[in-house]
Design a protein around this motif. Structure first.
Motif, short mmCIF file in Angstrom:
data_model
loop_
_atom_site.label_atom_id
_atom_site.label_comp_id
_atom_site.label_asym_id
_atom_site.label_seq_id
_atom_site.Cartn_x
_atom_site.Cartn_y
_atom_site.Cartn_z
N SER A 97 55.31 41.37 37.52
CA SER A 97 54.89 42.00 38.78
C SER A 97 53.70 42.93 38.58
CB SER A 97 56.07 42.75 39.41
OG SER A 97 56.52 43.78 38.55
N VAL A 98 53.60 43.58 37.42
CA VAL A 98 52.45 44.45 37.13
C VAL A 98 51.18 43.62 37.09
CG1 VAL A 98 51.39 45.97 35.41
CG2 VAL A 98 53.83 46.18 35.93
N SER A 99 51.26 42.45 36.47
CA SER A 99 50.11 41.56 36.39
C SER A 99 49.71 41.07 37.79
CB SER A 99 50.43 40.37 35.48
OG SER A 99 49.29 39.61 35.21
N SER A 100 50.69 40.73 38.61
CA SER A 100 50.40 40.29 39.98
C SER A 100 49.73 41.40 40.78
CB SER A 100 51.68 39.85 40.68
OG SER A 100 52.19 38.69 40.07
N MET A 101 50.19 42.62 40.60
CA MET A 101 49.61 43.75 41.32
C MET A 101 48.17 44.01 40.85
SD MET A 101 51.19 47.56 41.96
CE MET A 101 51.53 47.78 40.24
N ALA A 102 47.93 43.93 39.55
CA ALA A 102 46.58 44.14 39.02
C ALA A 102 45.62 43.06 39.53
CB ALA A 102 46.60 44.15 37.50
N GLU A 104 46.57 41.45 25.56
CA GLU A 104 47.40 42.21 26.49
C GLU A 104 47.55 41.39 27.76
OE1 GLU A 104 47.09 46.52 26.57
OE2 GLU A 104 45.18 46.28 25.51
N SER A 105 48.48 41.81 28.59
CA SER A 105 48.69 41.12 29.86
C SER A 105 49.22 42.13 30.87
CB SER A 105 49.69 40.00 29.68
OG SER A 105 50.09 39.50 30.93
N PRO A 106 48.56 42.22 32.02
CA PRO A 106 47.33 41.53 32.39
C PRO A 106 46.14 42.12 31.65
CG PRO A 106 47.87 43.16 34.04
CD PRO A 106 49.01 43.16 33.05
N GLN A 107 45.07 41.35 31.59
CA GLN A 107 43.88 41.79 30.86
C GLN A 107 42.64 41.12 31.45
OE1 GLN A 107 43.75 40.46 26.75
NE2 GLN A 107 42.67 42.32 26.14
N GLY A 138 28.00 35.61 25.59
CA GLY A 138 28.90 35.22 24.51
C GLY A 138 29.66 36.34 23.85
N ASP A 139 29.38 37.59 24.20
CA ASP A 139 30.08 38.72 23.58
C ASP A 139 30.92 39.46 24.60
OD1 ASP A 139 28.92 38.43 20.97
OD2 ASP A 139 27.08 39.35 21.72
N CYS A 140 32.09 39.89 24.19
CA CYS A 140 32.94 40.70 25.06
C CYS A 140 32.41 42.13 25.05
CB CYS A 140 34.39 40.67 24.58
SG CYS A 140 35.50 41.61 25.66
N ILE A 141 31.99 42.60 26.22
CA ILE A 141 31.42 43.95 26.30
C ILE A 141 32.36 44.93 27.00
CG2 ILE A 141 29.03 43.12 26.18
CD1 ILE A 141 28.88 43.61 29.25
N LEU A 142 33.46 44.40 27.57
CA LEU A 142 34.45 45.26 28.22
C LEU A 142 35.77 44.51 28.23
CD1 LEU A 142 35.21 47.74 30.10
CD2 LEU A 142 34.65 46.23 32.01
N SER A 178 46.69 49.07 34.50
CA SER A 178 46.10 49.86 35.58
C SER A 178 44.62 50.18 35.34
CB SER A 178 46.88 51.15 35.79
OG SER A 178 46.84 51.94 34.63
N ASP A 179 44.11 49.88 34.15
CA ASP A 179 42.68 50.10 33.87
C ASP A 179 41.80 48.97 34.39
OD1 ASP A 179 43.16 52.54 32.65
OD2 ASP A 179 43.35 51.66 30.66
N ILE A 180 42.40 47.90 34.90
CA ILE A 180 41.63 46.78 35.44
C ILE A 180 40.99 47.22 36.75
CG2 ILE A 180 41.80 44.46 36.43
CD1 ILE A 180 44.00 43.91 34.33
N SER A 181 39.66 47.14 36.80
CA SER A 181 38.93 47.64 37.97
C SER A 181 37.67 46.82 38.21
CB SER A 181 38.56 49.11 37.74
OG SER A 181 37.59 49.53 38.64
N ALA A 182 37.57 46.27 39.41
CA ALA A 182 36.35 45.55 39.79
C ALA A 182 35.17 46.51 39.84
CB ALA A 182 36.54 44.85 41.13
#
Length: 110
Positions: A32-37, A78-81, A88-92, A97-101
């Protein structure tokens, strides 16, 4: 905006080789946390540049792909993530709860 479902490992290679920005959302369909994020991110995703490629991974169905993503982009699973990929590089990467558009848009626009 619309998600592109990740269902094959070759898509990860394509994301790694792609120019510009791609975002991967790793989602547990049983959480449910993943669905909410995910819902909160989708409510705000209009702040993202229109040319941002959005990818969605159902990590319950595709655990092997989730593990490969963590290895290729050198992030802790992690999940959600979310992972923001540039050239090609992950920069963030962010989870829960840190997931933010808004944060993703800020990184892209700076």
């Amino acid at each position: 905006m619309q998600w592109k479902n990740i269902t094959d490992l070759t898509q990860i290679s394509e994301i790694k080789q792609k120019e510009g920005y791609s975002l991967i959302f790793k989602h547990s369909t049983r959480c449910s946390v993943s669905s909410m994020a995910k819902r909160r991110f989708e409510l705000d995703w209009e702040v993202l540049p229109a040319d941002t490629s959005l990818y969605f991974l159902d990590l319950i169905s595709y655990r092997d792909i989730s593990a490969e993503i963590a290895e290729i982009f050198q992030v802790h699973h992690e999940s959600p993530q979310i992972l923001l990929i540039k050239d090609g590089d992950c920069i963030l990467d962010a989870s829960h709860s840190d997931i933010s558009a808004d944060e993703v848009a800020e990184v892209i626009n700076n």
